[in-house]
Design an enzyme around this catalytic site. Structure first.
Site, PDB file in Angstrom:
ATOM      1  N   ASN A   1      48.754   7.989  84.387  1.00  0.00           N
ATOM      2  CA  ASN A   1      49.535   7.749  83.287  1.00  0.00           C
ATOM      3  C   ASN A   1      48.523   7.885  81.947  1.00  0.00           C
ATOM      4  O   ASN A   1      48.741   8.792  80.895  1.00  0.00           O
ATOM      5  CB  ASN A   1      50.256   6.834  82.974  1.00  0.00           C
ATOM      6  CG  ASN A   1      51.535   6.436  84.007  1.00  0.00           C
ATOM      7  OD1 ASN A   1      51.745   7.566  84.910  1.00  0.00           O
ATOM      8  ND2 ASN A   1      52.156   5.338  84.130  1.00  0.00           N
ATOM      9  N   ASP A   2      47.559   7.042  82.135  1.00  0.00           N
ATOM     10  CA  ASP A   2      46.544   6.947  80.964  1.00  0.00           C
ATOM     11  C   ASP A   2      45.891   8.076  80.843  1.00  0.00           C
ATOM     12  O   ASP A   2      45.423   8.890  79.788  1.00  0.00           O
ATOM     13  CB  ASP A   2      45.691   5.821  80.906  1.00  0.00           C
ATOM     14  CG  ASP A   2      46.558   4.528  79.889  1.00  0.00           C
ATOM     15  OD1 ASP A   2      46.592   5.057  78.800  1.00  0.00           O
ATOM     16  OD2 ASP A   2      46.493   3.786  80.444  1.00  0.00           O
TER      17      ASP A   2
ATOM     18  N   SER B   1      41.140   3.396  91.471  1.00  0.00           N
ATOM     19  CA  SER B   1      42.644   3.806  91.631  1.00  0.00           C
ATOM     20  C   SER B   1      42.884   4.718  90.438  1.00  0.00           C
ATOM     21  O   SER B   1      42.497   4.313  89.082  1.00  0.00           O
ATOM     22  CB  SER B   1      43.478   2.541  91.476  1.00  0.00           C
ATOM     23  OG  SER B   1      44.670   2.700  91.456  1.00  0.00           O
TER      24      SER B   1
ATOM     25  N   MET C   1      73.863  36.406  89.825  1.00  0.00           N
ATOM     26  CA  MET C   1      73.873  37.628  89.707  1.00  0.00           C
ATOM     27  C   MET C   1      75.220  38.380  89.977  1.00  0.00           C
ATOM     28  O   MET C   1      76.235  37.692  90.328  1.00  0.00           O
ATOM     29  CB  MET C   1      72.730  38.493  90.416  1.00  0.00           C
ATOM     30  CG  MET C   1      71.311  37.849  89.929  1.00  0.00           C
ATOM     31  SD  MET C   1      70.235  38.469  90.672  1.00  0.00           S
ATOM     32  CE  MET C   1      70.302  37.953  92.249  1.00  0.00           C
TER      33      MET C   1
ATOM     34  N   HIS D   1      57.965   3.025  78.158  1.00  0.00           N
ATOM     35  CA  HIS D   1      58.131   1.747  78.626  1.00  0.00           C
ATOM     36  C   HIS D   1      59.280   1.616  79.469  1.00  0.00           C
ATOM     37  O   HIS D   1      59.090   1.056  80.506  1.00  0.00           O
ATOM     38  CB  HIS D   1      58.210   0.674  77.504  1.00  0.00           C
ATOM     39  CG  HIS D   1      58.346  -0.869  77.953  1.00  0.00           C
ATOM     40  ND1 HIS D   1      59.556  -1.259  78.018  1.00  0.00           N
ATOM     41  CD2 HIS D   1      57.442  -1.683  78.394  1.00  0.00           C
ATOM     42  CE1 HIS D   1      59.448  -2.337  78.496  1.00  0.00           C
ATOM     43  NE2 HIS D   1      58.157  -2.761  78.644  1.00  0.00           N
TER      44      HIS D   1
ATOM     45  N   GLY E   1      75.791  33.168  92.811  1.00  0.00           N
ATOM     46  CA  GLY E   1      76.810  33.401  91.778  1.00  0.00           C
ATOM     47  C   GLY E   1      75.950  33.721  90.299  1.00  0.00           C
ATOM     48  O   GLY E   1      76.621  33.805  89.560  1.00  0.00           O
TER      49      GLY E   1
ATOM     50  N   GLY F   1      44.605   6.041  87.641  1.00  0.00           N
ATOM     51  CA  GLY F   1      45.530   5.642  86.591  1.00  0.00           C
ATOM     52  C   GLY F   1      46.060   7.021  85.932  1.00  0.00           C
ATOM     53  O   GLY F   1      45.604   7.039  84.759  1.00  0.00           O
TER      54      GLY F   1
ATOM     55  N   LYS G   1      70.279  38.191 101.186  1.00  0.00           N
ATOM     56  CA  LYS G   1      71.618  38.813 101.505  1.00  0.00           C
ATOM     57  C   LYS G   1      71.212  40.124 102.418  1.00  0.00           C
ATOM     58  O   LYS G   1      71.963  40.167 103.351  1.00  0.00           O
ATOM     59  CB  LYS G   1      72.306  39.031 100.356  1.00  0.00           C
ATOM     60  CG  LYS G   1      73.865  39.088 100.560  1.00  0.00           C
ATOM     61  CD  LYS G   1      74.438  39.364  99.359  1.00  0.00           C
ATOM     62  CE  LYS G   1      74.358  38.253  98.362  1.00  0.00           C
ATOM     63  NZ  LYS G   1      75.131  38.796  97.096  1.00  0.00           N
TER      64      LYS G   1
ATOM     65  N   TYR H   1      45.463   6.686  99.496  1.00  0.00           N
ATOM     66  CA  TYR H   1      46.876   6.313  99.284  1.00  0.00           C
ATOM     67  C   TYR H   1      47.418   6.567  97.923  1.00  0.00           C
ATOM     68  O   TYR H   1      46.561   6.952  96.970  1.00  0.00           O
ATOM     69  CB  TYR H   1      46.718   4.722  99.526  1.00  0.00           C
ATOM     70  CG  TYR H   1      46.255   3.855  98.532  1.00  0.00           C
ATOM     71  CD1 TYR H   1      47.041   3.728  97.332  1.00  0.00           C
ATOM     72  CD2 TYR H   1      44.972   3.693  98.554  1.00  0.00           C
ATOM     73  CE1 TYR H   1      46.552   2.944  96.189  1.00  0.00           C
ATOM     74  CE2 TYR H   1      44.528   2.682  97.431  1.00  0.00           C
ATOM     75  CZ  TYR H   1      45.288   2.426  96.205  1.00  0.00           C
ATOM     76  OH  TYR H   1      44.653   1.637  95.342  1.00  0.00           O
TER      77      TYR H   1
ATOM     78  N   ARG I   1      73.477  32.655 105.249  1.00  0.00           N
ATOM     79  CA  ARG I   1      72.167  32.103 104.655  1.00  0.00           C
ATOM     80  C   ARG I   1      72.277  30.812 105.030  1.00  0.00           C
ATOM     81  O   ARG I   1      73.028  30.024 105.344  1.00  0.00           O
ATOM     82  CB  ARG I   1      72.205  32.162 103.191  1.00  0.00           C
ATOM     83  CG  ARG I   1      73.252  31.466 102.696  1.00  0.00           C
ATOM     84  CD  ARG I   1      73.330  31.731 101.087  1.00  0.00           C
ATOM     85  NE  ARG I   1      74.351  31.081 100.294  1.00  0.00           N
ATOM     86  CZ  ARG I   1      75.178  31.675  99.469  1.00  0.00           C
ATOM     87  NH1 ARG I   1      74.594  32.664  98.751  1.00  0.00           N
ATOM     88  NH2 ARG I   1      76.191  31.157  98.757  1.00  0.00           N
TER      89      ARG I   1
ATOM     90  N   ARG J   1      76.106  44.609  95.973  1.00  0.00           N
ATOM     91  CA  ARG J   1      75.919  43.210  95.769  1.00  0.00           C
ATOM     92  C   ARG J   1      74.456  43.043  95.547  1.00  0.00           C
ATOM     93  O   ARG J   1      73.606  43.763  95.988  1.00  0.00           O
ATOM     94  CB  ARG J   1      76.103  42.449  97.356  1.00  0.00           C
ATOM     95  CG  ARG J   1      77.588  43.193  97.674  1.00  0.00           C
ATOM     96  CD  ARG J   1      77.605  42.659  99.135  1.00  0.00           C
ATOM     97  NE  ARG J   1      77.925  41.227  99.035  1.00  0.00           N
ATOM     98  CZ  ARG J   1      77.851  40.450 100.426  1.00  0.00           C
ATOM     99  NH1 ARG J   1      77.911  41.479 101.713  1.00  0.00           N
ATOM    100  NH2 ARG J   1      77.925  39.241 100.488  1.00  0.00           N
TER     101      ARG J   1
ATOM    102  N   CYS K   1      47.820   5.440  91.076  1.00  0.00           N
ATOM    103  CA  CYS K   1      48.819   4.308  90.879  1.00  0.00           C
ATOM    104  C   CYS K   1      49.792   4.690  89.717  1.00  0.00           C
ATOM    105  O   CYS K   1      50.456   3.947  89.331  1.00  0.00           O
ATOM    106  CB  CYS K   1      48.218   2.782  90.805  1.00  0.00           C
ATOM    107  SG  CYS K   1      47.223   2.847  89.302  1.00  0.00           S
TER     108      CYS K   1
END
Ligand code: ADP
Ligand code: MG
Ligand code: MG
Length: 876
Positions: free
Chosen positions: A767-768, A763, A106, A457, A104, A765, A25, A850, A339, A95, A830
């Site tokens: 998640n695992d 690749s 502060m 899942h 909004g 993995g 500001k 990739y 802004r 301000r 992946c």
């Protein structure tokens, strides 16, 4: 004190690029001042001051007060008025404003400098009694609330009572006398609540207000906002002390906010709202309905014209859409803020493309202007934004898959399918889902689960389908048997309507209106620009042609993960699959696998055909077998009959197959090693399908999952190679194929050099890999990860956003080890992280070839990959 630090800058000293120090500001007020726009003069106390204030036990750094006094004198001189001088009073606004905008969050205090004497002076000077008392009334209310911490409602109660006794609706209908009475009631109330008098010294008021603004940096709202918006590493807030201009001087005065372009659609049209005879907070507070900006032209043509000029000037100067605040005092326009405006994803895309066409910005800037994550909004059905504010959610879960779903509650997958067949819209609600629920998930508008995390899942499958999903909604207690769920004491029965917001994780009872996504031409243009600059390729995780078609439509350049097991759930296939699992010997398994072969083959054929020669990575069977086991008595009967054994025999077998820890049990390549005939059958299906297609470009990529030991890989590779080569040579074909692995077991990453000797691609993995590196069961994280995030033990859910410090190290190391052995080793990712922008940037920097993600995230990944490339160029 020659080299005393500079803590205070007046508006002629700052610049737009000093945001870190002056806050957004303050920096922009200075910039507008320099541009010659009509900005009420003032000065800014730096964010560094706030920082040392907090570090110093809430004391100002030495010399700061003196600098404030000096700048105040300068301000008084410029304005020809004096703070606290009853004959000619200067009033101030105080301000807040940090480097990142936190609208909004502060506090702001207006009309500071008024007291019982000054108010009389103001009346004499302006000859406007109502205005003076209105300003004093507002000041006491804001100061009383923000600084003296009296609750807002205590002021509202007095105000409302006055309006009620007078029988009026709006504040503007209160006359000078009413306001004067309110002022004394306010003061009495404050005295009663705080045991303190309302401070009468304007100087004291000013410093108290400055402290309060510093204090507001750490109020709960502001802390939460920073957390939600990922705002980190800021010093604190700056404080802007500015002379007041008055929108509340009567009907020729007013205040408003405006955007240089429409923030909802991006249309290049002046957009805004204003209220006459009002001060700042009135417009947002919704006390009176604001007027549309266009109508200002009729009210005050000159001010409107000036505002239009400011619009043009600021946009040209900042080269971005601006969000501005203005006030008109007795016909004269003042600018109070500008802004870069917040905007919807659709507007962001349109504005970015339009601005390139208008020659304001280049394509790179345009790409960086659009937040990849926000594209989610464009790709899925959304709850109508107009209706959102009118409804409150009953519970909050995880935003597992974006979009909106409206439908009738159903607690059984089969039934969901049947109802959908009848043309009903249903939402499938389960404690958690398992692969058996696929049929219902597919038929439903959306999925709600009471348990499970972002890679449960339900979440993974729903994202793959592009279907709305709210997961881990802990307040929901599902009674599948009884056909109802309970949430906070309410019961929702089968057939009752519910609405899900998968973008936010909210659950609503009833039907909310939704709007369809519209992919504009601008979207396609922006995506094309992204493709021009990115280096990372983007593939999709897809198992069936339908998903592959979506993936291609969104620009996928291949399939990075085809999960073969997802094909095993439909109709007859699950029977053959169960037969295979339950068989006692190789012969029994082979018999069942022979039944599965034609299905697999035709599935692969469909997928290869759809992808037209683009790379397709097929992962061999991966999940724990128990996922396929029959659970219902009826299914057990059927399978027993099929296999010519007793149901008891089947049940015995099921008990035998039970594992304590299926995720760490008999799954992945461990299946193919103990049952080589599975690997054989799947290889046969892949290779035969590919050969039959006669597509010369097609090079299937066969991926062995869960390898942690190179010997595992060698074992499987030999089977794949033998089977494939045999088929290829018999067919007299020259077809090529590749054999690679998932790196998803920590030991696999640690020994990636050994594995790379054998594998043609990796690749990741993730998640695992995340599950095993952190030791968090991904299906059970909902019970503790939210708490970890609240306590700042974790910054983000590691299943959504890659844990770069931990898991990331394994990836970088495995990539380096792998490439050390084979410099052209192809590397991809992946896991779910392949669709998360910050993780994609990591993948770019780690040198991956990739990323692969669910089809609906492909555009996000394309843009994030472009950002990664652009940011690298910028920093390097
Ligand atoms: P926020 O960051 O919450 O927008 P601001 O500091 O911008 O807070 O103040 C809120 C509103 O107060 C502004 O939109 C404006 O209408 C009003 N305001 C702020 N400063 C002044 C001023 N100097 N004169 C008149 N009104 C002001
Ligand atoms: Mg503002
Ligand atoms: Mg895995």
């Amino acid at each position: 004190m020659a080299d005393e630090k500079k803590y205070v800058y007046d508006f002629s000293e700052g610049k737009a690029n000093m945001k870190e120090l002056l806050g957004g500001k303050g920096a922009n007020l200075a910039e507008m001042t320099t541009l010659g726009l009509p900005v009420p003069f003032g000065f800014t106390i730096t964010t560094e001051t706030c920082d040392s204030y907090y570090k110093n036990n809430k004391k100002y750094p030495a010399g700061m007060e003196k600098q404030v006094d000096e700048k105040l004198i300068l301000l008084e001189k410029k304005m020809g008025m004096k703070l606290g001088d009853p004959a000619n009073p200067l009033l101030l606004s105080i301000r807040s404003g940090a480097a990142s905008s936190m609208p909004g969050m502060m506090d702001t205090i207006l009309n500071l400098g008024l007291n019982d004497v000054v108010v009389e002076g103001l009346i004499k000077k302006t000859n406007n009694e109502r205005f003076a008392w209105d300003s004093y009334r507002r000041f006491i209310q804001m100061f009383g609330n923000v600084v003296m911490e009296v609750e807002h409602k205590d002021f509202e109660a007095i105000l409302d009572k006055k309006k009620e006794t007078k029988g009026i609706e709006y504040d503007t209908q209160l006359d000078a006398n009413d306001l004067k009475e309110i002022v004394s009631e306010y003061k009495a109330m404050i005295k009663k609540k705080t045991k303190r008098e309302f401070p009468q010294s304007p100087k004291e008021q000013m410093f108290m207000a400055i402290n309060a603004v510093f204090g507001s940096w750490n109020n709960d709202r502001a802390i939460l906002y920073r957390k939600l918006n990922d705002i980190k590493g800021l010093l604190g807030t700056a404080v802007n002390v500015q002379s007041m201009v008055f929108g509340n001087m009567g009907d020729s005065s007013g205040t408003g906010v405006c955007f240089t372009r429409d923030p909802a659609t991006g249309e290049n049209k002046f957009y805004g709202e204003y209220l006459m005879n009002a001060q700042g907070e009135d417009v947002v507070a919704g006390i009176r309905t604001p007027q549309k900006l266009e109508t200002l032209e009729k009210v005050n043509a000159k001010a409107y014209k000036e505002l239009c000029d400011v619009r043009a000037k600021l946009e040209k100067h900042y080269k971005d859409m601006q969000d501005m605040e203005f006030t008109i005092q007795e016909g004269k326009l003042y600018m109070l803020q500008t802004r870069n405006g917040k905007r919807t994803a659709a507007a962001a895309v349109k504005i970015a493309v339009d601005m390139v066409n208008e020659g304001l910005i280049d394509k790179k800037t345009a790409l960086l202007r659009v937040d990849p994550k926000s594209l989610d909004q464009l790709l899925h059905k959304q709850i109508d934004p107009l209706s959102k504010s009118k409804h409150t959610s009953v519970a909050q879960g995880l935003p597992a898959s974006p979009g909106a779903a409206v439908g009738q509650a159903i607690f059984d997958a089969e039934k969901a399918y049947e109802w959908a067949e009848e043309g009903k819209k249903v939402v499938l609600i389960r404690t958690e889902t398992s692969p058996e629920d696929l049929i219902g998930m597919n038929a439903a508008q959306g999925i709600l689960t009471a348990r499970g995390g972002m890679t449960s899942h339900a979440a993974v499958v729903a994202r793959g389908m592009g279907k709305c999903c709210v997961a881990g909604c802990g307040d929901v207690i599902v009674n599948e048997e009884g056909g109802y769920f309970e949430v906070k004491g309410q019961r929702v029965k089968e057939g009752d309507y519910v609405t899900l917001n998968g973008t936010t994780g909210e659950l609503f009872i009833g039907q909310l209106p939704t709007v369809d996504p519209e992919l504009s031409g601008d979207f396609g243009i922006l995506m094309k620009w992204a493709d021009e600059v990115r280096r990372l390729k983007v593939r999709a995780n897809a198992d069936i042609p339908r998903d592959a078609i979506v993936a291609i439509k969104f620009g996928a350049e291949g399939i990075g993960l085809c999960r073969t097991e997802h094909m095993f759930f439909e109709g007859e296939r699950i029977k053959a699959m169960r037969e295979m699992i339950l068989a006692d010997d190789v012969a029994g398994r082979k018999k069942a696998l022979d039944k599965l072969l034609p299905y697999q083959k035709s599935d692969f054929k469909g997928l290869f055909e759809t992808m037209k020669g683009l790379p397709v990575t097929v992962r061999l069977l991966d999940p724990p077998l128990h996922e396929f086991l029959p659970k219902e008595e009826e299914d057990i009967q059927i399978i027993a009959k099929e296999m010519g054994v007793t149901p008891e025999k089947i049940k015995e077998k099921i008990v035998k197959l039970h594992e304590q820890n299926p995720m760490l049990g008999h799954r992945g390549c461990r299946l193919g090693i103990t049952y080589p005939e599975i690997t054989e059958m799947q290889t046969r299906a892949i290779i035969e399908a590919a050969i039959e297609l006669k597509d010369e470009k097609l090079v299937p990529e066969i991926m062995i999952p869960l390898v942690g030991n190179v010997e595992e890989f060698k074992h499987q590779k030999e089977i794949v190679k033998k089977t494939a080569d045999d088929i290829i040579s018999k067919a007299g074909s020259k077809m090529k194929y590749k054999i690679g692995t998932m790196i998803e077991v920590p030991r696999g990453a640690l020994t990636a050099d050994q594995i790379a000797e054998e594998a043609e691609f990796f690749s990741f993995g993730t998640n695992d890999l995340t599950q095993m590196t952190l030791g968090y069961s991904r299906d059970d994280v909902a019970s503790f990860v939210p708490e970890y995030i609240k306590l700042n033990i974790l910054e983000k859910d590691p299943f959504q956003v890659l844990d770069q410090t931990g898991v990331g190290q394994l990836i970088k190391m495995a990539a380096a080890k792998g490439r050390g052995v084979k410099s052209d080793l192809k590397l991809g990712i992946c896991g779910e992280h392949g669709g998360d922008p910050s993780s994609i940037i990591f993948c770019h920097d780690a040198g991956l070839d990739y990323v692969s993600c669910s089809p609906y995230r492909v555009p996000i990944a394309r843009l994030a990959a472009a950002h990664a490339a652009l940011k690298e160029v910028k920093s390097g």
